[in-house]
Design an enzyme around this catalytic site. Structure first.
Site: not given
Ligand code: SAM
Ligand code: SF4
Ligand code: DTB
Length: 347
Positions: A58, A62, A65, A102, A133, A193, A265
């Site tokens: 990606c 973040c 992530c 989801c 979802c 959500c 949730r």
């Molecule tokens: N890429 C899209 C986005 O960021 O909107 C969708 C997938 S993203 C992985 C969905 C959510 O997963 C993120 O907004 C975050 O809240 C959650 N998430 C990702 N990594 C995480 C982690 N290490 N611990 C807790 N929540 C996590």
């Molecule tokens: Fe990309 Fe992870 Fe951020 Fe979603 S949460 S936008 S998958 S880096």
């Protein structure tokens, strides 16, 4: 207490919300549980299963992530999953008792070329009789309408933290980008959500700020995921200090009080929570969770472990179409005792 006793408000002040966070724990739990019971059956939990339809690489940054291309987390990147495979995973989730599927993609936003395949996934999963979802990143108005027209029930798009703390966690998009997508989702007629992550080094004021944003929306998100940070090696937050579990439970309780009709949730992070902490989260008003041994890329307690916990707590899952040959589930041992969880037996 009647349902009228707790009006649905959209005008919470920062002071009021902070005061909730600062209540004595037992008082906070009592208030959350009292409100929960006005709107929900306190021993029923909605279960959803996650499926990563596009994993890794990606472009976003973040800090939490494992799927960001900027961090070396050892994750193998994968192409967008074939529709047939998504449907077979959804069938397995349904057989295990999950009612919502989801689908998540590691995208900043979907590319036009991906939309046809994604829409086919929505239609295919919907045809199984499951709720659908998706979480695909930012959506344009047109993309939101296309997903809605295909039958997508929910769109997950988390605000993640307060507007003030957001820049510490993500620099490749703004809070306003997130709010714009949520507005597009609502306008297209889908259910929202949206929640966040706790344990990222944010202050209690930031947890207040996140919940204020959600609770003061003109319409509350129908589903509010509260994730505990899953610390993944290679991400900037890998060494983040552990958040006290009571702060996590307090966040759930305050979400429940502010958004009485929403499903709250108990989301990522359960793998590192013991049964006692999860049961406190249910007592605080959590009534939805992810079911299945994997979240998107990290582990989650398996179905049999969750079934054991449900059995101990007398929790039923909502509207399940579980295949009784595949999973244990609850049946009342006698009709007259049906409503007393103490008298439920596992088959
Ligand atoms: N890429 C899209 C986005 O960021 O909107 C969708 C997938 S993203 C992985 C969905 C959510 O997963 C993120 O907004 C975050 O809240 C959650 N998430 C990702 N990594 C995480 C982690 N290490 N611990 C807790 N929540 C996590
Ligand atoms: Fe990309 Fe992870 Fe951020 Fe979603 S949460 S936008 S998958 S880096
Ligand atoms: C949400 O709030 N949590 C889920 C879902 N929405 C998409 C994702 C959690 C991801 C945890 C890290 C991982 O497994 O990659």
């Amino acid at each position: 207490m009647s349902a009228e006793a707790s009006p649905i408000r959209h005008d919470w002040s920062r002071k009021e919300v902070l005061a909730l966070f600062q209540m004595p724990f037992n008082d906070l739990m009592f208030q959350a549980q009292t409100i929960h019971r006005q709107f929900f059956d306190a021993s029923t939990v909605q279960v959803s299963t996650l499926c990563s339809i596009k994993t890794g690489a990606c472009p976003e940054d973040c800090a939490y992530c494992p799927q960001s291309i900027r961090y070396d987390t050892g994750l193998e990147k994968e192409k967008l999953m074939e529709v047939e495979r998504v449907i077979s995973e959804a069938k397995a989730a349904k057989a295990a008792g999950s009612t919502r599927f989801c689908m998540g993609a590691a995208w900043r936003s979907p590319k036009p070329r991906d939309m046809e395949q994604v829409l086919a996934m929505v239609k295919g999963v919907k045809a199984l009789g499951m709720e659908t979802c998706m979480t695909l990143g930012m959506l344009t108005e047109d993309q939101a309408h296309a997903l809605s027209d295909a039958g997508l029930d929910y769109y997950n798009h988390n605000l993640d933290t307060s507007p003030e703390y957001y820049g510490e966690i993500i620099t490749t998009r703004t809070y306003q980008h997130r709010l714009d997508t949520l507005a597009n989702v609502r306008e297209a007629g889908m259910k929202v959500c949206s929640g966040g992550i706790v344990g990222m080094g944010e202050s209690v004021d930031d947890r207040v700020g996140l919940l204020l944003q959600l609770a003061n929306m003109p319409q509350h998100p129908e589903s509010v995921p509260i994730n505990m940070l899953v610390k993944v090696e290679g991400t900037p937050l890998a060494e983040q200090e552990e958040l006290d579990g009571f702060e996590f439970v307090r966040t759930i309780a305050v979400a429940r009080i502010l958004m009485p009709r929403s499903y709250v949730r108990l989301s990522a992070g359960r793998e590192s929570m013991d049964e006692y902490m999860q049961s406190l989260a249910f007592l605080a008003g959590a009534n939805s969770m992810f079911y299945g041994e994997k979240l998107l890329t990290t582990p989650n307690p398996g179905v049999s472990k969750d079934q054991q916990l449900f059995n101990k707590l007398g929790i039923k899952t909502e509207n399940s179409h579980a295949d009784s040959n595949l999973v244990e589930h609850w049946i009342p041992s006698s009709h007259s005792l049906k409503d007393n969880p103490l008298y439920y037996n596992a088959v």
